[in-house]
Motif scaffolding. Structure first.
Motif, PDB file in Angstrom:
ATOM      1  N   ASN A 130      -4.295   1.992   0.001  1.00  0.00           N
ATOM      2  CA  ASN A 130      -3.507   1.009  -0.755  1.00  0.00           C
ATOM      3  C   ASN A 130      -4.103  -0.402  -0.656  1.00  0.00           C
ATOM      4  O   ASN A 130      -3.372  -1.394  -0.712  1.00  0.00           O
ATOM      5  CB  ASN A 130      -2.047   0.978  -0.287  1.00  0.00           C
ATOM      6  CG  ASN A 130      -1.340   2.307  -0.457  1.00  0.00           C
ATOM      7  OD1 ASN A 130      -1.843   3.204  -1.144  1.00  0.00           O
ATOM      8  ND2 ASN A 130      -0.172   2.465   0.162  1.00  0.00           N
ATOM      9  N   SER A 188       0.312  -2.251  -1.691  1.00  0.00           N
ATOM     10  CA  SER A 188       1.679  -1.716  -1.504  1.00  0.00           C
ATOM     11  C   SER A 188       1.831  -1.207  -0.074  1.00  0.00           C
ATOM     12  O   SER A 188       0.850  -1.003   0.649  1.00  0.00           O
ATOM     13  CB  SER A 188       1.956  -0.571  -2.492  1.00  0.00           C
ATOM     14  OG  SER A 188       1.012   0.478  -2.323  1.00  0.00           O
ATOM     15  N   GLY A 194       8.117  -0.530   0.378  1.00  0.00           N
ATOM     16  CA  GLY A 194       8.095  -1.615  -0.589  1.00  0.00           C
ATOM     17  C   GLY A 194       9.018  -1.349  -1.770  1.00  0.00           C
ATOM     18  O   GLY A 194       9.269  -0.201  -2.152  1.00  0.00           O
ATOM     19  N   GLY A 197       8.233  -1.628  -7.225  1.00  0.00           N
ATOM     20  CA  GLY A 197       6.864  -1.224  -7.509  1.00  0.00           C
ATOM     21  C   GLY A 197       6.597  -1.011  -8.990  1.00  0.00           C
ATOM     22  O   GLY A 197       7.489  -0.664  -9.755  1.00  0.00           O
ATOM     23  N   TYR A 230      -1.181   0.529  -8.409  1.00  0.00           N
ATOM     24  CA  TYR A 230       0.246   0.423  -8.084  1.00  0.00           C
ATOM     25  C   TYR A 230       0.448  -0.688  -7.072  1.00  0.00           C
ATOM     26  O   TYR A 230      -0.237  -0.746  -6.036  1.00  0.00           O
ATOM     27  CB  TYR A 230       0.767   1.749  -7.534  1.00  0.00           C
ATOM     28  CG  TYR A 230       2.219   1.728  -7.207  1.00  0.00           C
ATOM     29  CD1 TYR A 230       3.187   1.891  -8.204  1.00  0.00           C
ATOM     30  CD2 TYR A 230       2.656   1.535  -5.886  1.00  0.00           C
ATOM     31  CE1 TYR A 230       4.541   1.866  -7.896  1.00  0.00           C
ATOM     32  CE2 TYR A 230       3.999   1.505  -5.566  1.00  0.00           C
ATOM     33  CZ  TYR A 230       4.932   1.665  -6.588  1.00  0.00           C
ATOM     34  OH  TYR A 230       6.296   1.637  -6.278  1.00  0.00           O
ATOM     35  N   VAL A 231       1.413  -1.585  -7.366  1.00  0.00           N
ATOM     36  CA  VAL A 231       1.743  -2.682  -6.466  1.00  0.00           C
ATOM     37  C   VAL A 231       3.262  -2.730  -6.274  1.00  0.00           C
ATOM     38  O   VAL A 231       4.022  -2.264  -7.130  1.00  0.00           O
ATOM     39  CB  VAL A 231       1.247  -4.048  -7.008  1.00  0.00           C
ATOM     40  CG1 VAL A 231      -0.276  -4.070  -7.119  1.00  0.00           C
ATOM     41  CG2 VAL A 231       1.885  -4.372  -8.354  1.00  0.00           C
ATOM     42  N   ASP A 232       3.679  -3.324  -5.145  1.00  0.00           N
ATOM     43  CA  ASP A 232       5.121  -3.513  -4.901  1.00  0.00           C
ATOM     44  C   ASP A 232       5.339  -4.849  -4.193  1.00  0.00           C
ATOM     45  O   ASP A 232       4.403  -5.660  -4.071  1.00  0.00           O
ATOM     46  CB  ASP A 232       5.723  -2.329  -4.130  1.00  0.00           C
ATOM     47  CG  ASP A 232       5.112  -2.129  -2.765  1.00  0.00           C
ATOM     48  OD1 ASP A 232       4.572  -3.111  -2.184  1.00  0.00           O
ATOM     49  OD2 ASP A 232       5.148  -0.991  -2.241  1.00  0.00           O
ATOM     50  N   ASP A 233       6.512  -5.069  -3.675  1.00  0.00           N
ATOM     51  CA  ASP A 233       6.874  -6.348  -3.079  1.00  0.00           C
ATOM     52  C   ASP A 233       6.106  -6.657  -1.793  1.00  0.00           C
ATOM     53  O   ASP A 233       6.130  -7.799  -1.322  1.00  0.00           O
ATOM     54  CB  ASP A 233       8.384  -6.392  -2.773  1.00  0.00           C
ATOM     55  CG  ASP A 233       9.214  -6.539  -4.045  1.00  0.00           C
ATOM     56  OD1 ASP A 233       8.594  -6.843  -5.099  1.00  0.00           O
ATOM     57  OD2 ASP A 233      10.440  -6.340  -3.990  1.00  0.00           O
ATOM     58  N   SER A 234       5.449  -5.703  -1.217  1.00  0.00           N
ATOM     59  CA  SER A 234       4.685  -5.937   0.001  1.00  0.00           C
ATOM     60  C   SER A 234       3.270  -6.462  -0.296  1.00  0.00           C
ATOM     61  O   SER A 234       2.460  -6.638   0.625  1.00  0.00           O
ATOM     62  CB  SER A 234       4.589  -4.654   0.832  1.00  0.00           C
ATOM     63  OG  SER A 234       3.923  -3.635   0.109  1.00  0.00           O
ATOM     64  N   LEU A 235       3.016  -6.738  -1.527  1.00  0.00           N
ATOM     65  CA  LEU A 235       1.698  -7.249  -1.959  1.00  0.00           C
ATOM     66  C   LEU A 235       1.348  -8.543  -1.222  1.00  0.00           C
ATOM     67  O   LEU A 235       2.145  -9.476  -1.153  1.00  0.00           O
ATOM     68  CB  LEU A 235       1.743  -7.505  -3.474  1.00  0.00           C
ATOM     69  CG  LEU A 235       0.494  -8.087  -4.134  1.00  0.00           C
ATOM     70  CD1 LEU A 235      -0.655  -7.090  -4.115  1.00  0.00           C
ATOM     71  CD2 LEU A 235       0.809  -8.494  -5.575  1.00  0.00           C
TER      72      LEU A 235
END
Length: 250
Positions: A130, A188, A194, A197, A230-235
């Motif tokens: 990731n 992520s 996270g 996403g 794929y990305v989420d808030d933990s980026l």
């Protein structure tokens, strides 16, 4: 009778001899019989005159050779190739000791790295999982500074992801022409914790200035895989690093 004839003959011969002697003496007195002496005098006069070789070796009058000789004007330097007017570089070559004008390209002063003088590549990594590696290469003619960290924008995202503070290097990353700097992006959470996403299909990378407030220059638009990432808030991202190993260690 024969005696008388003999006497007359002798008288006539004697008289003729006397006449010839008289004529010869007269000729000697008036100069008409001195042809050989006259010729000798003429020869003496000719030998006294300067020979052509002597005349050619005598110095010419001042200025005569420069005006008429075929080599006078060229070899004298006044108008020939060796002179100032005839020399091809006489008007453009600067005088000895004149410093060359300074230009921006030759000053060597580093500038801030930004999109127009760099090339940015984004490559997803399998290890760590990731993660994605950003590689920025200086394509300009001057060294440039990679200040701070990359301000990344995936798709239509409005917020800039935070930086991992512990990744800050001891010195600003400096790239000479042709050199590369690196940063990694944690896309992520590996444990699925996270939120919010989504799959991003585009990426823009902005560069910070020395103050760290906002971006400078133009941004870069590195390509992403066709399927996106794929990305989420933990980026989050790392600071720019001088080596790849330092970048992927976070």
């Amino acid at each position: 009778m024969s005696s008388l004839r003999t006497s007359r003959t002798r008288l006539v011969a004697a008289a003729a001899t006397a006449v010839l002697a008289t004529l010869s003496l007269s000729a000697c007195n008036n100069g008409t019989g001195t042809q050989d002496e006259g010729s000798g005098s003429s020869t003496s006069s000719s030998s006294a005159a300067p020979s052509p070789t002597t005349a050619s070796n005598s110095p010419a009058p001042s200025g005569s050779s420069a005006g008429t000789g075929s080599s006078g004007a060229g070899s004298a330097g006044g108008a020939g190739s060796a002179g100032g007017a005839g020399s091809a570089g006489g008007a453009t070559t600067p005088a000895a000791g004149t410093p060359a004008p300074k230009t921006q390209a030759s000053s060597g002063k580093p500038v801030t790295c930004e999109g127009s003088t760099t090339k940015t590549v984004a490559a997803p990594l399998t290890r760590p999982v990731n993660h994605m590696l950003l590689t920025v290469t200086n394509t300009g003619s001057k060294s440039c500074y990679l200040y701070g960290y990359p301000a990344v924008r995936f798709g239509e995202a409005q917020a800039v992801p935070p930086v991992i503070e512990d990744s800050q290097p001891q010195a600003v990353v400096t790239l000479k022409p042709g050199e590369s700097g690196y940063a990694s992006v944690n896309l992520s959470a590996t444990d699925g914790s996270g939120a919010n996403g989504y799959t991003a299909k585009s990426l823009t990378v902005y560069f910070q200035g020395r103050s760290g407030n906002g971006s400078v220059g133009t941004g870069a638009h590195p390509s992403l895989p066709a399927k996106g990432v794929y990305v989420d808030d933990s980026l989050k991202v790392t600071y720019w690093q001088q080596s790849m190993d330092d970048a992927v260690s976070w």
